[in-house]
Write a protein that holds these residues in place. Sequence first.
Motif, short mmCIF file in Angstrom:
data_model
loop_
_atom_site.label_atom_id
_atom_site.label_comp_id
_atom_site.label_asym_id
_atom_site.label_seq_id
_atom_site.Cartn_x
_atom_site.Cartn_y
_atom_site.Cartn_z
N ARG A 59 10.48 14.56 -7.79
CA ARG A 59 10.04 15.94 -7.54
C ARG A 59 8.51 16.05 -7.48
O ARG A 59 7.97 16.80 -6.67
CB ARG A 59 10.59 16.84 -8.65
N GLU B 203 6.03 18.94 -6.08
CA GLU B 203 6.07 20.04 -7.04
C GLU B 203 4.96 19.89 -8.08
O GLU B 203 4.69 18.79 -8.55
CB GLU B 203 7.43 20.08 -7.74
N LYS C 104 13.26 24.49 -9.96
CA LYS C 104 12.52 24.01 -8.80
C LYS C 104 11.29 24.89 -8.55
O LYS C 104 11.36 26.11 -8.64
CB LYS C 104 13.41 24.00 -7.55
N ARG C 105 10.19 24.24 -8.25
CA ARG C 105 8.94 24.96 -8.05
C ARG C 105 8.40 24.67 -6.66
O ARG C 105 8.54 23.55 -6.14
CB ARG C 105 7.90 24.54 -9.10
N GLU C 106 7.80 25.68 -6.07
CA GLU C 106 7.23 25.52 -4.74
C GLU C 106 5.93 24.73 -4.83
O GLU C 106 5.21 24.81 -5.82
CB GLU C 106 6.97 26.88 -4.10
N LYS C 107 5.64 24.01 -3.77
CA LYS C 107 4.43 23.22 -3.71
C LYS C 107 3.22 24.13 -3.77
O LYS C 107 3.14 25.13 -3.06
CB LYS C 107 4.40 22.38 -2.44
#
Length: 539
Positions: A248, A254, A269-272
């Motif tokens: 990830r 991320e 989940k994290r956005e870039k």
Amino acid sequence: MDFVTIPIHSYTYIFAVGMILAFMDAFGIGANDVANSFASSVGSKTLTLVQACCIAVFTEFLGAFLMGSSTADTIRGNIISLELFANQPGTLMLAMLCAITGAASWVLFACRMGWPVSTTHSVVGAMIGVGVAGFGFGAVDWGWSGVGSIIASWVISPICAGIVTAIILFITQQLVLKSDNSFKRGLIALPFYFFVTLAINVFYIVYKGSPGLNLSKLPLGSVFGITFGISGGIFLFCWFFLKPFLKRRLGDGEPLKWYHVFFIPLVSKREKAEVEAPSIEAPTEHGPDSIQEAPNEKTDESQEDYVATEEENATDNADSKDSRPKQLLKKGLDRFKAKMKKGIEDDTHDEKLQQIHDNAQKYENRTERLFSVLQVMTACFASFAHGSNDVANAVGPISTIYNIWSTGTVESTKAAVPWWILLYGGIGIDVGLVLYGYRTMRTLGHKITYLSPSRGFAVELATAFTVLTCSKLGLPVSTTHCVTGATAAVGLMNKNGWKTLNWRTLGLVFSSWIITLPIAGLLSGLLFAFVGNSPVIIH
């Protein structure tokens, strides 16, 4: 055999001078041998020099202090016999003092030149010189159990380590690095590499490098149980936590923090992150020239602000008594930091060396970063094991001097090394690494061939494995020689082969191995002959 006893605390001056010279010897060991453990990590840019020193300060010290050698085996491999000094304890104290002087002088000179030499061979050479000077050539064991094995190690050590390195790197290239999807394969291979790496190093520490904790006396089955238990636990952690974390963070981009690895399945989940985008794209509005000029303008402005601030501070603190000492301290720290950085990085500006580096194959950056984690671990274990095993090179002779000084007999030289001497030697090793280790690091990290994290990992793993295996088979090896041979093998594994090695540097390094024994022996022998045969003042 009966041992003669002299009054306790005789020849105090020999003990006092020996303590000073022992610190110098430990300083040289830190600057040379310890630097070998982290040279490939620094050369491959996995660690900065400052980071390597910070890690090594703890790993070397803990290895030396907690797991240091329990006996003062100063006459290694029975080079000369203690029975020769049974009737003259004071002469043995003098001999150890001369041996420390010769070994420390040569190691410090080698550090100044950036030559990776064996500190063990320096101590052995010094003892040979003392033995020949005091009792003739017949006092030295020139067979395989003595000097013969030392000479053989000049060839055995680098060849064995080179072969193991080539095997590890070849498997890694075929299964991971040369694949079209190397990053995905690297993620799958990472837990297995962690298992193998940890198993080898834990086995190395438990089975060979821990006489101080008596772990080496454990049954072989218990050793294997400890090894596979720890390694298996780390394998599971890497598979279920480290692998998805790196996928990830490196694969998906991320913005994860390092501590997320411990509970990564629970992290959403994290956005870039797009914070850096404006700073990269903004200069393009003014054309390509502004991309090069913008940093310089910013730097000039920051320098002007810095100078103005310094002038203001100097004015405000003109009447302060602490102003000048603080400025001198700051200048000293800045110079030291610049010196350390220069020692590692400046060699890459050499055109011939840069051409050698350019001839080496390059692999995907994300995949190389996977091996950075492994390389840090192998460097730490190698440094820890080195501190536990080779600290005797620094504290062995001074421990012999201390035991005779405190008991008055040669018979006490087989006693355990006092804890404070191990502490003293560990501090000296750390100081040597921090202040002077960069010279040896740049030789093995830059000057021989190009090193990347995957190559550095192969070098460090092969070195640990070779030292362990060959030692248990009775084959004489040197850690320094193993690192050098492994580094050379990395260069030969490139597509261009011979063109990726700096043969001039390799020739100088090999020459320094050959002359280590005779030079250390000559320095110690001449000093012992001069002092031991000096006229005595009669009152």
